[in-house]
Design a protein around this motif. Sequence first.
Motif, short mmCIF file in Angstrom:
data_model
loop_
_atom_site.label_atom_id
_atom_site.label_comp_id
_atom_site.label_asym_id
_atom_site.label_seq_id
_atom_site.Cartn_x
_atom_site.Cartn_y
_atom_site.Cartn_z
N TYR A 239 0.76 -1.27 0.09
CA TYR A 239 -0.03 0.12 0.06
C TYR A 239 0.90 1.34 -0.30
CZ TYR A 239 -2.11 4.03 2.29
OH TYR A 239 -2.31 5.35 2.50
N ASP A 240 1.94 1.20 0.84
CA ASP A 240 2.74 2.51 1.05
C ASP A 240 3.45 2.79 -0.15
OD1 ASP A 240 3.52 4.50 2.85
OD2 ASP A 240 5.50 3.48 3.11
N LYS A 241 4.00 1.67 -1.04
CA LYS A 241 4.86 1.73 -1.96
C LYS A 241 3.92 2.21 -3.23
CE LYS A 241 8.32 -0.60 -4.57
NZ LYS A 241 9.09 -1.84 -4.64
N TYR A 242 2.69 1.36 -3.39
CA TYR A 242 2.03 1.65 -4.79
C TYR A 242 0.83 2.49 -4.67
CZ TYR A 242 5.25 -2.29 -5.98
OH TYR A 242 6.43 -2.87 -6.37
N LEU A 243 -0.03 2.10 -3.38
CA LEU A 243 -1.62 2.72 -3.48
C LEU A 243 -1.59 4.13 -3.09
CD1 LEU A 243 -3.20 -0.48 -2.68
CD2 LEU A 243 -2.74 0.54 -4.74
N ARG A 244 -0.53 4.42 -1.79
CA ARG A 244 -0.49 5.68 -1.37
C ARG A 244 -0.24 6.95 -2.12
NH1 ARG A 244 0.75 7.47 4.49
NH2 ARG A 244 1.51 5.20 4.78
N PRO A 245 0.79 6.66 -2.93
CA PRO A 245 1.19 7.85 -3.94
C PRO A 245 0.07 7.85 -4.95
CG PRO A 245 2.95 6.10 -3.69
CD PRO A 245 1.95 5.63 -2.95
N ALA A 246 -0.83 6.87 -5.28
CA ALA A 246 -1.90 6.95 -6.16
C ALA A 246 -2.95 7.63 -5.66
CB ALA A 246 -2.31 5.75 -6.90
N GLY A 247 -3.13 8.00 -4.15
CA GLY A 247 -4.20 8.76 -3.65
C GLY A 247 -4.96 7.83 -2.84
N TYR A 248 -4.77 6.59 -2.54
CA TYR A 248 -5.52 5.90 -1.77
C TYR A 248 -5.23 6.06 -0.24
CZ TYR A 248 -7.20 3.19 -5.81
OH TYR A 248 -7.54 2.78 -7.17
N LYS A 249 -6.16 5.92 0.65
CA LYS A 249 -5.86 5.58 2.21
C LYS A 249 -6.05 4.53 2.75
CE LYS A 249 -6.87 10.57 2.49
NZ LYS A 249 -5.83 11.07 1.77
N LEU A 250 -5.40 4.20 3.87
CA LEU A 250 -5.40 2.86 4.57
C LEU A 250 -5.86 3.10 5.96
CD1 LEU A 250 -5.15 -0.17 3.95
CD2 LEU A 250 -2.98 0.01 5.01
N MET B 21 -11.44 -7.68 24.83
CA MET B 21 -10.12 -7.58 24.61
C MET B 21 -10.26 -7.25 23.02
SD MET B 21 -8.29 -7.13 27.19
CE MET B 21 -6.66 -7.11 26.35
N PRO B 22 -9.41 -6.43 22.26
CA PRO B 22 -9.22 -6.49 20.78
C PRO B 22 -9.26 -8.09 20.32
CG PRO B 22 -7.75 -5.02 21.72
CD PRO B 22 -8.26 -5.91 23.10
N GLY B 23 -10.08 -8.05 19.39
CA GLY B 23 -10.32 -9.52 18.54
C GLY B 23 -9.61 -9.27 17.11
N ASP B 24 -10.49 -9.53 16.25
CA ASP B 24 -9.96 -9.26 14.94
C ASP B 24 -9.53 -7.96 14.33
OD1 ASP B 24 -9.84 -12.01 14.47
OD2 ASP B 24 -11.69 -12.11 13.36
N ILE B 25 -8.48 -7.74 13.53
CA ILE B 25 -8.17 -6.54 13.04
C ILE B 25 -8.53 -6.35 11.53
CG2 ILE B 25 -6.36 -5.06 12.52
CD1 ILE B 25 -6.71 -5.21 15.33
N GLY B 26 -9.07 -5.36 11.05
CA GLY B 26 -9.29 -5.22 9.66
C GLY B 26 -8.43 -3.84 9.01
N LEU B 27 -7.96 -4.29 7.68
CA LEU B 27 -7.35 -3.28 7.23
C LEU B 27 -8.36 -2.97 6.05
CD1 LEU B 27 -3.50 -4.43 6.92
CD2 LEU B 27 -4.83 -2.77 8.77
N PHE B 28 -8.51 -1.61 6.09
CA PHE B 28 -9.66 -0.79 5.00
C PHE B 28 -8.72 0.00 4.12
CE2 PHE B 28 -11.80 -2.24 8.53
CZ PHE B 28 -13.12 -3.19 7.87
N LEU B 29 -8.94 -0.12 2.64
CA LEU B 29 -8.65 0.66 1.77
C LEU B 29 -9.75 1.59 1.37
CD1 LEU B 29 -5.91 1.19 0.01
CD2 LEU B 29 -7.25 0.00 -1.81
N HIS B 30 -9.63 2.81 1.34
CA HIS B 30 -10.65 3.82 0.95
C HIS B 30 -10.21 4.79 -0.14
CE1 HIS B 30 -9.93 6.85 4.06
NE2 HIS B 30 -9.30 5.72 4.65
#
Length: 160
Positions: free
Chosen positions: A128-139, A150-159
């Motif tokens: 993401y940091d190398k290819y998508l962030r420069p293209a304008g995506y956010k994570l 307690m924290p269970g599952d983690i999700g990474l979301f691209l928007h």
Amino acid sequence: MATNTPTGAPAGPSTQPLGGDLITPNDLRKIAEDREMALLKEAQELEKKKHEEQSAIHEAFMQQHVRPDAKERFTRAVRAAAERGVKELQIVRFPSSYCNDGGRAINNFEPDWPDSLTGFAREVYDNYDKYLRPAGYKLRAQVLDYPGGMPGDIGLFLHW
């Protein structure tokens, strides 16, 4: 022909009132203990199997890599989402225990939360940091559930 006892009563097959050997409280305790031990052994075996399966899944997560066709798959997924009017996609989900801090940085919205990622999640973030962030995506990262508080599952979301 039955013989009479000194009292005159006929002698039966047993001279004990209930006949034969009677099960004792010690026998019953032994039966209960044996059953309890069998259940405990079964529970331990199930727990061991569950732990082995979780270890195998974790190892697979740690060894997983972004697929060579990721660019094509990514393009299809975000195009389809945009056509549905969606502006965000969950791109990976994993247990908070896979983070090197158990999900604490993500849960507390700390700016250095990416440093807590390991394995495949870290590789996804680096791509993401190398290819998508420069293209304008956010994570963004988010704790998705809190089993036992307690924290269970983690999700990474691209928007976008």
